[in-house]
Design an enzyme around this catalytic site. Structure first.
Site, PDB file in Angstrom:
ATOM      1  N   GLU A   1       0.858  -2.346  -9.082  1.00  0.00           N
ATOM      2  CA  GLU A   1       0.255  -3.345  -8.198  1.00  0.00           C
ATOM      3  C   GLU A   1      -0.717  -4.208  -9.007  1.00  0.00           C
ATOM      4  OE1 GLU A   1       0.359  -1.741  -3.844  1.00  0.00           O
ATOM      5  OE2 GLU A   1      -1.454  -1.060  -4.828  1.00  0.00           O
TER       6      GLU A   1
ATOM      7  N   GLY B   1      -3.101  -8.619  -1.528  1.00  0.00           N
ATOM      8  CA  GLY B   1      -3.740  -9.276  -0.388  1.00  0.00           C
ATOM      9  C   GLY B   1      -4.094 -10.731  -0.639  1.00  0.00           C
TER      10      GLY B   1
ATOM     11  N   GLU C   1      -8.238  -0.682  -5.084  1.00  0.00           N
ATOM     12  CA  GLU C   1      -9.437  -0.829  -4.255  1.00  0.00           C
ATOM     13  C   GLU C   1     -10.345   0.390  -4.417  1.00  0.00           C
ATOM     14  OE1 GLU C   1      -7.309  -1.603  -0.649  1.00  0.00           O
ATOM     15  OE2 GLU C   1      -6.708  -3.562  -1.438  1.00  0.00           O
TER      16      GLU C   1
ATOM     17  N   LYS D   1      -4.272   0.889   4.845  1.00  0.00           N
ATOM     18  CA  LYS D   1      -5.669   0.664   4.433  1.00  0.00           C
ATOM     19  C   LYS D   1      -6.609   0.975   5.605  1.00  0.00           C
ATOM     20  CE  LYS D   1      -4.050  -2.538   0.987  1.00  0.00           C
ATOM     21  NZ  LYS D   1      -4.277  -3.720   0.196  1.00  0.00           N
TER      22      LYS D   1
ATOM     23  N   ASN E   1       1.032   0.939   3.321  1.00  0.00           N
ATOM     24  CA  ASN E   1      -0.363   1.364   3.088  1.00  0.00           C
ATOM     25  C   ASN E   1      -1.213   0.615   4.118  1.00  0.00           C
ATOM     26  OD1 ASN E   1      -2.904   1.903   2.140  1.00  0.00           O
ATOM     27  ND2 ASN E   1      -2.693   0.703   0.253  1.00  0.00           N
TER      28      ASN E   1
ATOM     29  N   HIS F   1      -5.387   3.765  -6.112  1.00  0.00           N
ATOM     30  CA  HIS F   1      -5.273   2.380  -5.636  1.00  0.00           C
ATOM     31  C   HIS F   1      -6.395   1.546  -6.238  1.00  0.00           C
ATOM     32  CE1 HIS F   1      -5.091  -1.123  -3.073  1.00  0.00           C
ATOM     33  NE2 HIS F   1      -3.837  -0.749  -2.791  1.00  0.00           N
TER      34      HIS F   1
ATOM     35  N   SER G   1       1.317  -8.412  -2.074  1.00  0.00           N
ATOM     36  CA  SER G   1       1.849  -9.529  -1.287  1.00  0.00           C
ATOM     37  C   SER G   1       3.378  -9.498  -1.148  1.00  0.00           C
ATOM     38  CB  SER G   1       1.400 -10.873  -1.869  1.00  0.00           C
ATOM     39  OG  SER G   1      -0.008 -10.926  -1.883  1.00  0.00           O
TER      40      SER G   1
END
Ligand code: PGA
Length: 624
Positions: free
Chosen positions: A540, A546, A470, A383, A381, A468, A586
């Site tokens: 996730e 991250g 985010e 991003k 991904n 996702h 991560s």
């Protein structure tokens, strides 16, 4: 492979005879009593059994399928040569258990080579029956057993007698009934006995003897084991006293000089008969060997290492009315091989079973290991990173690396919209799949700045990430909006990588299972089973994305098992068994292997580490 290895190990002397026939055809004089053909024959048998057992148990599949292919390629080349040049009439592939013409052998090898090629291409067809942790036990056992079996057969006689001269065979009927054409009597081959002193044919006299006749078979006088001569001479004396006959049987080519030399060396006083050299090799697999005929039937066979003590025998053993079935002879040999292997596999399976059980797995998976349909996937991904040129360069680099070194899982890269069409042109289909990171919740129309599922599909992409964290957090995507996006993506033929996961406070308050379940219910539970088959899930945990903070492999496994249970509750056990659940947050080359090793983790959704080819490849290689 197992069969041909086995029959060679059961009768290594028979194989040594074949090999020395090859050597003779190539102009080398290597007798079958020499160490070389015996060691070569046994080594070949061991290699075949080892490869066979590795194939059967699905051990080290890549290496095994390559080795089997190389082996079959070499054997096919050899049999092609034998077919053309015809140096020997039977290749010896199956020892003496099954004799094939050179043409049939070539055909058989071509078919086997094709099978080996299929396995090379699709090694995953092989079913792994034993875990990597315990495979050494089965490997060592199979190899040691084959070597010991071969050594036993060389020291004594083959435990299964593949020759025509088996104990119980009525040689008199077999040979004398075929009188006139007895050289063609199929089973016994070219059987005849000549008196070495006069050259007269004494076949009928010897086979017609209604008493006991001992035949000391000496296939190669100059190489015969001299250590047992005293026992043979004692036997000869005892026979004379008891009125039994005893002859030395030698090759028709053995001249009187060779016989005199043998007599001088050993003190032998028995008379000699001569026969065809191949017959002699088949009568006993020893040099010397001993064969007892009673009333024209084979009553016993012994090797030079176990000659019978006739003094101790009050009466000679009678000939059995029938030769024992080869199947019965084979039974103990096979049982001693397969029972310990089967026990090892069973214990190995139970060990996996208890481990699975501990992790709340369904027991039935014990027996379904490796049969599961679900795909192993590593998806990147990107991003909002990399400009178009950088993205294309990365895709190109990855594609080249993975085309050269095929991954053991599916690989997908999900890129910003503007990269899709260009990246699609760089990817080889079947090597890397392409996906978007989002799509609109509307099909088409006046939605400035949005990109629809149909547009994504038209670039050549096959996947889309939806849900996702985010996008949920920064762009207000709710379960309802995601439901729309999922419907549109599926309707346009895209596979959806649907993300779920809890935030830190939810985990700290122990609500993670509830949260994830609600996310699944909120966006997926209206799908049909057929639609659900195009969903890939990605767990996730938001606190791990991250942040450099990974969930432990145990935390991941626990949550993945929970997700699978939720899916089983709604879509059924089979759908739950087949859905791939990826871990994201991560994930790095250094931790991927441990996380992927968990039974419910089917791969990863990779953010930061997907931006460098080496890191991404390192994670992909965790499946190897
Ligand atoms: P990360 O991101 O690997 O950089 O943690 C994963 C993701 O958000 O998909």
């Amino acid at each position: 492979m197992l069969f041909s290895g086995f029959v060679k190990a059961v009768d290594p002397m028979g194989m040594a005879h074949k090999l020395s026939a090859y050597f003779a055809a190539w102009g080398f004089s290597v007798g079958s009593a020499d160490l070389l053909p015996q060691v070569l024959g046994l080594a070949l048998a061991t290699l075949e059994v080892a490869l066979g057992i590795y194939l059967l148990l699905g051990i080290r599949r890549k290496l095994t399928t390559r080795a089997v292919f190389a082996f079959m390629a070499a054997m096919t080349a050899l049999t092609l040569y034998i077919y053309i040049a015809n140096p020997v009439t039977d290749c010896g592939c199956f020892g003496s258990a099954l004799e094939l013409s050179n043409g049939a052998t070539l055909l058989k090898n071509i078919v086997l080579l094709l099978c080996a090629a299929v396995l090379l291409w699709r090694e995953k067809y092989l079913f792994r029956l034993i875990t990597a942790r315990n495979e050494w036990i089965t490997s060592i056992y199979a190899i040691a057993y084959t070597i010991l079996l071969g050594l036993y057969a060389l020291h004594f006689l083959p435990p299964i007698d593949f020759t025509a001269y088996r104990v119980g065979i009525d040689m008199r009927s077999a040979v004398l009934q075929g009188l006139g054409e007895r050289r063609d009597v199929r089973d016994l081959g070219a059987f005849f006995l000549l008196d070495a002193a006069t050259g007269g044919d004494v076949t009928e006299a010897v086979l017609g003897d209604t008493g006991a006749v001992f035949l000391v078979t000496l296939p190669a006088l100059e190489e015969a084991d001299a250590g047992c001569n005293d026992r043979i001479n004692d036997l000869s004396d005892a026979c004379r006293e008891r009125g039994y006959k005893l002859y030395g049987v030698v090759d028709v080519a053995a001249d009187s000089l060779a016989l005199t030399l043998w007599n001088d060396q050993t003190g032998a006083t028995y008379p000699y008969l001569q026969t065809d050299p191949q017959t002699l090799q088949a009568m006993t697999r020893a040099n010397p060997g001993l064969l007892l005929l009673r009333d024209g039937r084979v009553a016993g066979k012994w090797s030079n290492n176990e000659l019978p003590d006739i003094e101790a025998m009050r009466t000679l053993p009678p000939a059995p009315p029938q030769p024992p079935a080869r199947g019965r002879q084979a039974m103990p040999v096979l049982l001693w091989f397969f029972v310990p292997l089967a026990l090892t596999i069973a214990i190995d399976r139970l060990w996996i079973g208890s481990k699975f059980y501990k992790h709340h797995q369904y027991i039935k998976r014990l027996f379904k290991l490796n049969t599961t349909m679900r795909k192993k996937i590593v998806a990147g991904n990107w991003k909002m990173n990399l400009n178009l040129q950088e993205g294309v360069a990365l895709a190109k680099e990855l594609n080249a690396q993975l085309a050269a070194d095929k991954p053991a899982c599916d690989v997908v890269i999900c890129t910003p919209f503007i990269h899709l069409a260009s990246v699609a042109g760089e990817l080889t289909s079947g090597v890397i799949g392409l996906g978007a990171e989002n799509c609109a919740d509307k099909a088409a129309g006046a939605y400035t700045g949005e990109v629809s599922a149909a547009m994504v599909k038209s670039t050549g992409a096959d996947y889309v990430i939806l849900g996702h964290s985010e996008r949920r957090a920064y762009y207000g995507e709710t379960a309802e909006i995601l439901k729309e996006k999922i419907n549109l993506a599926l309707a346009n033929g895209l596979k959806v990588i649907f993300c779920i996961g809890e935030v830190l406070e939810e985990r700290e308050s122990g609500k993670q299972n509830e949260v994830v379940k609600a996310q699944l219910e909120g966006s997926l539970f209206d799908l049909s089973q057929a639609e659900f088959a195009n969903i890939i899930l990605a767990y996730e945990p938001v606190w791990a994305i991250g942040t450099g903070k990974t969930a432990t492999a145990e935390q991941a496994q626990e949550m993945h098992a929970h997700i699978r249970a939720v899916i089983a509750g709604k879509f059924g056990a089979e759908a739950a068994e087949n859905v791939s659940i990826l871990y994201g947050g991560s994930c790095k080359p250094s931790n991927a292997r441990e996380i992927f090793a968990k039974p419910d983790v089917d791969g990863g959704l990779i953010g930061g580490a997907a931006l460098k080819a080496a890191d991404f490849k390192g994670i992909i290689d965790a499946w190897k």
